[in-house]
Structures are given as structure tokens and as C-alpha cells.
Design a protein around this motif. Structure first.
Motif, PDB file in Angstrom:
ATOM      1  N   VAL A  30       0.848  -1.192   0.000  1.00  0.00           N
ATOM      2  CA  VAL A  30       0.000   0.000   0.000  1.00  0.00           C
ATOM      3  C   VAL A  30       0.885   1.245   0.000  1.00  0.00           C
ATOM      4  N   VAL A  31       0.478   2.243  -0.761  1.00  0.00           N
ATOM      5  CA  VAL A  31       1.108   3.561  -0.738  1.00  0.00           C
ATOM      6  C   VAL A  31       0.033   4.579  -0.399  1.00  0.00           C
ATOM      7  N   ILE A  32       0.301   5.452   0.578  1.00  0.00           N
ATOM      8  CA  ILE A  32      -0.610   6.551   0.919  1.00  0.00           C
ATOM      9  C   ILE A  32       0.111   7.865   0.632  1.00  0.00           C
ATOM     10  N   ASP A  33      -0.484   8.661  -0.257  1.00  0.00           N
ATOM     11  CA  ASP A  33       0.144   9.893  -0.733  1.00  0.00           C
ATOM     12  C   ASP A  33      -0.868  11.040  -0.595  1.00  0.00           C
ATOM     13  N   SER A  34      -0.718  12.021   0.285  1.00  0.00           N
ATOM     14  CA  SER A  34       0.460  12.166   1.120  1.00  0.00           C
ATOM     15  C   SER A  34       0.003  12.533   2.533  1.00  0.00           C
ATOM     16  N   LEU A  35       0.910  12.429   3.488  1.00  0.00           N
ATOM     17  CA  LEU A  35       0.596  12.704   4.882  1.00  0.00           C
ATOM     18  C   LEU A  35       0.342  14.179   5.140  1.00  0.00           C
ATOM     19  N   SER A  36       0.807  15.033   4.255  1.00  0.00           N
ATOM     20  CA  SER A  36       0.584  16.471   4.453  1.00  0.00           C
ATOM     21  C   SER A  36      -0.902  16.787   4.515  1.00  0.00           C
ATOM     22  N   GLU A  37      -1.701  16.064   3.711  1.00  0.00           N
ATOM     23  CA  GLU A  37      -3.148  16.290   3.730  1.00  0.00           C
ATOM     24  C   GLU A  37      -3.740  15.862   5.071  1.00  0.00           C
ATOM     25  N   ILE A  38      -3.295  14.728   5.598  1.00  0.00           N
ATOM     26  CA  ILE A  38      -3.795  14.257   6.894  1.00  0.00           C
ATOM     27  C   ILE A  38      -3.347  15.190   8.011  1.00  0.00           C
ATOM     28  N   ARG A  39      -2.122  15.683   7.925  1.00  0.00           N
ATOM     29  CA  ARG A  39      -1.623  16.608   8.949  1.00  0.00           C
ATOM     30  C   ARG A  39      -2.460  17.895   8.992  1.00  0.00           C
ATOM     31  N   LEU A  40      -2.839  18.395   7.835  1.00  0.00           N
ATOM     32  CA  LEU A  40      -3.659  19.604   7.781  1.00  0.00           C
ATOM     33  C   LEU A  40      -5.050  19.362   8.354  1.00  0.00           C
ATOM     34  N   LEU A  41      -5.595  18.176   8.071  1.00  0.00           N
ATOM     35  CA  LEU A  41      -6.918  17.851   8.603  1.00  0.00           C
ATOM     36  C   LEU A  41      -6.879  17.679  10.114  1.00  0.00           C
ATOM     37  N   ALA A  42      -5.799  17.110  10.619  1.00  0.00           N
ATOM     38  CA  ALA A  42      -5.686  16.851  12.056  1.00  0.00           C
ATOM     39  C   ALA A  42      -5.577  18.135  12.855  1.00  0.00           C
ATOM     40  N   THR A  56       5.200  19.785   2.948  1.00  0.00           N
ATOM     41  CA  THR A  56       4.764  21.142   2.599  1.00  0.00           C
ATOM     42  C   THR A  56       3.987  21.804   3.719  1.00  0.00           C
ATOM     43  N   SER A  57       3.327  21.001   4.567  1.00  0.00           N
ATOM     44  CA  SER A  57       2.536  21.606   5.641  1.00  0.00           C
ATOM     45  C   SER A  57       3.378  21.942   6.861  1.00  0.00           C
ATOM     46  N   ASP A  58       4.372  21.086   7.167  1.00  0.00           N
ATOM     47  CA  ASP A  58       5.258  21.353   8.307  1.00  0.00           C
ATOM     48  C   ASP A  58       6.517  20.519   8.136  1.00  0.00           C
ATOM     49  N   ALA A  59       7.560  21.136   7.602  1.00  0.00           N
ATOM     50  CA  ALA A  59       8.799  20.406   7.315  1.00  0.00           C
ATOM     51  C   ALA A  59       9.518  19.974   8.587  1.00  0.00           C
ATOM     52  N   LEU A  60       9.221  20.617   9.723  1.00  0.00           N
ATOM     53  CA  LEU A  60       9.927  20.305  10.969  1.00  0.00           C
ATOM     54  C   LEU A  60       9.194  19.276  11.825  1.00  0.00           C
ATOM     55  N   ASP A  61       8.012  18.867  11.388  1.00  0.00           N
ATOM     56  CA  ASP A  61       7.223  17.922  12.173  1.00  0.00           C
ATOM     57  C   ASP A  61       7.800  16.504  12.012  1.00  0.00           C
ATOM     58  N   LYS A  62       8.330  15.952  13.111  1.00  0.00           N
ATOM     59  CA  LYS A  62       8.920  14.611  13.087  1.00  0.00           C
ATOM     60  C   LYS A  62       8.028  13.591  13.790  1.00  0.00           C
ATOM     61  N   THR A  63       6.727  13.877  13.880  1.00  0.00           N
ATOM     62  CA  THR A  63       5.805  13.006  14.597  1.00  0.00           C
ATOM     63  C   THR A  63       5.845  11.577  14.073  1.00  0.00           C
ATOM     64  N   VAL A  64       5.834  11.433  12.761  1.00  0.00           N
ATOM     65  CA  VAL A  64       5.746  10.104  12.162  1.00  0.00           C
ATOM     66  C   VAL A  64       7.045   9.327  12.359  1.00  0.00           C
ATOM     67  N   HIS A  65       8.177   9.999  12.493  1.00  0.00           N
ATOM     68  CA  HIS A  65       9.470   9.320  12.589  1.00  0.00           C
ATOM     69  C   HIS A  65       9.490   8.306  13.722  1.00  0.00           C
ATOM     70  N   SER A  66       8.902   8.645  14.855  1.00  0.00           N
ATOM     71  CA  SER A  66       8.947   7.750  16.010  1.00  0.00           C
ATOM     72  C   SER A  66       7.938   6.621  15.915  1.00  0.00           C
ATOM     73  N   VAL A  67       6.977   6.741  15.003  1.00  0.00           N
ATOM     74  CA  VAL A  67       5.910   5.752  14.896  1.00  0.00           C
ATOM     75  C   VAL A  67       6.235   4.672  13.883  1.00  0.00           C
ATOM     76  N   VAL A  68       6.790   5.059  12.738  1.00  0.00           N
ATOM     77  CA  VAL A  68       6.998   4.114  11.638  1.00  0.00           C
ATOM     78  C   VAL A  68       8.221   3.241  11.880  1.00  0.00           C
TER      79      VAL A  68
END
Length: 502
Positions: free
Chosen positions: A132-144, A175-187
Motif C-alpha cells: 500500500v502507498v498513501i500519498d500524502s501525509l501532508s493532507e492528513i496533517r492539515l486535517l488533524a 509542505t505543511s510542516d517540514a519540521l514535524d517529526k511526529t511520524v518518525h517515532s511511529v513508523v
């Protein structure tokens, strides 16, 4: 659904599996991040097509691009995705676009995020894909809208996919937040893509594996390119990983006086640096070793940065160095390189390919000045050259490098000091004597045996290189303006008809 096939899901991207030590660990979620234009979508498509070729069901969930845009992009690379990959274009439900909904007391982002997640799960349940490929997380980050809700949403996606043994690649265009490393610790793993814009020449791309749980990956930056057919990665060369056995014999140039100067020749599996001002004949000395290798029945590779090949063929053919015929006979590989369009990683890969597949036993790089232009800095050049020379030495190949120094006579400077990397260093100089500009050659370093500590004059004519006896009547030849302390016997005769073929 249990584990199947291989424990590793190969990416389908040339060189990337090498960097990842085999690919993606199946049943886990990975992050591929990079700014727009770095190649995320192309890598994702190659990942899915690799799975489709293995008979796996593959799903591309797009939150930003339309299905038609994705298919057009794939077709531009010659990828056939019509039946191989299911593309699900996620669009917001019509109810969420209703003006009255937007004016209710409920936050629209709550509805949109919940509906988006629901649509992703529905698409997955319908196909039950292995990739599975989900493109892209920037959209989910904006919704959250908040880091906490975003993290919880990613954790929910991770836990959902982990129960089904799917290998998931999340794309983030940052594009929504280049400094957000939230996903790094999860994946389970993170690959970061970069695009650099040099002052001159085409853009350079590189990637780095930031994290990969439970696996020893190839660290550092790795150059890559996007070309027709997809992305190709050039793993950073580590010479210690490549070692072969070979007999250390002495190889000759075919010029008796030059071989005497070298103490008989150069040892197989060693590197030789030819250094001197422009026009002294550095390339010609190196090409004589190419000619000698071909006569022994060995193949060779020549990488030219500074000279047009047609001119090189024309000027060397009268000297008995018919490079064009050697190429046509399949004995040498010769190519002209554009440093402005070539990354150091791609160049190292080209050299490796010719040694591994073409079986080149002699390699000429002409010159380091041109090679340096593809480097981000001098320190990087030295490190790249160290690994490349060590690799070639371990393969039993002989490498000949040329460096053009700044200036013509007197105190000259080198653009970069690589003399300590080479096993043999040959110094070429102009000097003035008897009203003529002459050339001299000397071996100032040889790790693998004895060599003459003398200076010999040489000249370049239509027949090629001619070396004379050691210059014993002069002092200061290497400074360019020698002192005459003896007779002129050792000097080579220079008639008016002698032409300059350098």
C-alpha cells in the motif's frame, strides 16, 4: 494472513535494496519524505510494480493527485500500471462540501479527518492488498490540525495495517510542516530524499536512511537520479566490502626508458597519479598504459572529463594509439563525461560497472580537475577518491589519474592534493634550456618498489613519446628554470620540424 514469499519486500528501485540491505521488512509501515520533485511518487510506483510482478495485490491511495495524473506520470517513465496497480483517488464526500455543513457547530476538520480515514480503510478492505502507498501525509496533517490528533491518526493507521501484514509506504511532501517529526517515532523506517541546486548544472538528488528498526542499513548520503524508467540509486561505495584475489605482477608501459624510470613498471592493483601543468602530456603517458594493456589482451576503460573524444582520437592515432579501433574491437570503453550533469555517486557506479561487467583491468580518469567539478567540496573529493581507488586496487585494476596544476613553470599549485592517495606519483614539468621550452618527467613516489630518482627529458612527436637519458648536467629542472652545470649531452635533439602534439 501469514508471512509469505520473502521476509523482505524488494523496492524495485535500482540500488535502493542495496542501501536497505534487501528492501522493506514485510508487514511494517515506512515513511518516504522529501520536498516536491524529489522522486517520491516515482519510487512509490516502482515499489508497487515490483510487488505486482510477484503476483501481489497493490494499492495506491492518493489524497492529493488525481488518478489520471498518476497514470500519466507512470506512462512517462514507461511503467504499465493499468492492471497491475489499483489507484484509489480519495476525494472528500459531497456532504463535506455543503455550505450548511461548514456552518454547523461541529468542526469541519473532525468530519473530514474521520471520513478520510474511513475511506482509506474501505479501499483497503475491498482489495486487501499486500503493498500500500498513501500519498500524502501532508493532507492528513492539515486535517488533524494538532500534533496530538495527527500522531493518534498515524498510530491508528499503523495498528490497522499491521494486523493485515501489509507493507505500507507513507509519502510526505513536507509542505505543511517540514519540521514535524511526529511520524518518525511511529513508523518502522524513514527514508529522506533531497534535491540540491548547484550554482551551475542540473539538480542533484540524494537520499539518506534516517531510521530502520532491527536492520543494519547502509548509512550516509547516496546519490540518485530520476530518468526514463524510474529512479536509480547509487549506493555510497565502501571499498572494504569488495576484495578479490589476484597476482601482483609488474605491468609495463611499452616505452623502455619510461619503464626504467618506474623501476620496471607499475604493480598490478595499484594507482598512479600523473601531475603537471596543462599540455605536458599527462594523458599521453596514461594512454600508453592503455595501449600496453590491449596488447596483452586485457580490456580497459577511459573516462574523459576535459577533452572532446573526436579530437582525442584524431591527435593520438598518428602516434600509434588508435583508440577508436580499440573501442570498435571491444577492447576499451571510452566515454566523455559532463561534470555539470554527473554526481560523484553516479560516476563511481559507472567505473564499478565497467570493472565488474566489462572486466576492465586498466582505468584512466582524465582528469581529477573535471571530476572535482562534480563534488560539493574538496574534502568530499578526497573521500570519494580514496574509496574509489581502494576499490579498484582490491579488484586488481590499475588506475591512472591526471591532475592539471595551475601555472606553467616555477611555483605551481594543485587544485586538490591527492598525491598521498596514489601508490605512484609521476611529476611532469616544463623547463627552459638552450633557448627552448622542454619537458621533463620524474617519479617522486612509488610505494610498491624501487624507482629511478633521476629526471628524464621527453618530447612528444608524431611517433608518440620519446624519453632521453637522465639529465645529469642541470639543477633546478623541476623549478622550470634550471642551472646548467655540465655539458648538454643528455638533452634530446629538437629539430625545427618537430611538432607539438600534446
Amino acid at each position: 494472513m501469514g508471512r509469505y514469499m520473502s521476509e523482505m519486500a524488494r523496492t524495485g528501485v535500482q540500488g535502493l535494496d542495496d542501501v536497505l540491505s534487501g528492501g522493506f521488512t514485510r508487514g511494517h509501515v515506512f515513511l518516504l519524505e522529501g520536498s516536491p520533485g524529489t522522486g517520491k511518487t516515482t519510487i512509490a510506483m516502482q515499489f508497487l510494480l515490483e510487488g505486482a510482478a510477484l503476483g501481489e495485490r497493490c494499492l495506491y491511495i492518493s489524497l492529493s493527485e488525481t488518478e489520471q495524473e498518476l497514470r500519466d506520470c507512470a506512462r512517462s517513465h514507461g511503467m504499465q500500471v493499468d492492471d497491475a496497480v489499483e489507484i484509489f483517488e480519495l476525494v472528500p464526500p459531497e456532504s463535506l462540501l455543503d455550505a450548511e455543513q461548514q456552518q454547523s457547530l461541529l468542526y469541519s476538520s473532525d468530519l473530514e479527518l474521520g471520513e478520510t480515514t474511513k475511506l482509506i480503510f474501505e479501499a483497503f478492505e475491498r482489495l486487501k492488498p499486500q503493498r500500500v502507498v498513501i500519498d500524502s501525509l501532508s493532507e492528513i496533517r492539515l486535517l488533524a490540525q494538532s500534533s496530538l490528533r495527527y500522531r493518534r491518526q498515524i498510530l491508528a493507521l499503523k495498528h490497522y495495517f499491521s494486523r493485515s501484514d501489509a507493507t505500507v509506504l507513507l509519502l510526505d511532501d513536507m509542505t505543511s510542516d517540514a519540521l514535524d517529526k511526529t511520524v518518525h517515532s511511529v513508523v518502522h523506517g524513514v527514508i529522506h530524499l533531497e534535491q540540491l541546486a548547484p550554482d551551475y548544472g542540473s539538480e542533484r538528488r540524494r537520499l539518506r536512511v534516517i531510521k530502520y528498526r532491527g536492520l543494519s542499513f547502509r548509512g550516509g548520503y547516496h546519490d540518485f537520479i530520476i530518468r526514463t524508467g524510474g529512479v536509480a540509486v547509487f549506493p555510497r561505495l565502501r571499498a572494504v566490502e569488495h576484495k578479490t584475489g589476484f597476482e601482483r605482477t609488474t605491468l609495463k608501459s611499452g616505452i623502455r626508458e619510461f619503464d626504467d624510470l618506474l623501476g620496471g613498471g607499475v604493480e598490478r592493483g595499484s594507482s598512479t597519479l600523473l601531475i603537471g601543468p596543462a599540455g605536458t602530456g599527462k594523458s599521453l603517458f596514461a594512454l600508453n598504459f592503455i595501449n600496453a594493456a590491449v596488447k596483452r589482451g586485457e580490456k580497459a576503460a577511459i573516462f574523459v572529463f576535459d577533452e572532446e573524444l573526436g579530437l582525442l582520437f584524431t591527435r593520438t592515432k598518428p602516434m600509434g594509439l588508435d583508440l577508436e579501433k580499440m573501442r570498435d574491437d571491444g577492447m576499451i570503453h571510452i566515454e566523455q563525461l559532463d561534470a555539470a550533469e554527473l554526481s560523484p555517486g553516479e560516476f563511481a557506479q559507472r567505473v564499478r560497472d565497467k570493472v565488474a561487467t566489462f572486466d576492465a583491468k586498466t582505468v584512466v580518469i582524465d582528469s581529477i580537475n573535471g571530476y572535482q567539478a562534480s563534488m560539493p567540496g574538496e574534502n568530499a573529493l578526497v573521500l570519494h577518491m580514496h574509496e574509489l581507488l581502494q576499490y579498484l586496487n582490491r579488484q586488481g585494476a590499475n588506475t591512472f589519474l591526471t591532475v592539471a596544476q595551475h601555472g606553467l613553470v616555477g611555483d605551481m599549485k594543485s587544485p586538490v592534493d591527492v598525491t598521498y592517495l596514489a601508490d605512484t606519483v609521476i611529476l611532469l614539468r616544463y623547463f627552459e634550456a638552450m633557448g627552448k621550452v622542454r619537458r621533463a618527467v620524474s617519479v617522486i613516489k612509488k610505494r610498491t618498489g624501487r624507482h629511478e630518482d633521476t629526471i628524464r627529458e621527453f618530447k612528444i612527436t608524431g611517433e608518440g613519446l620519446t624519453l632521453g637519458e637522465p639529465l645529469s648536467g642541470f639543477q633546478g629542472v623541476l623549478r622550470g628554470v634550471p642551472n646548467f652545470i655540465g655539458d648538454r649531452g643528455p638533452l634530446l635533439p629538437l629539430a625545427d620540424k618537430d611538432a607539438d602534439y600534446s
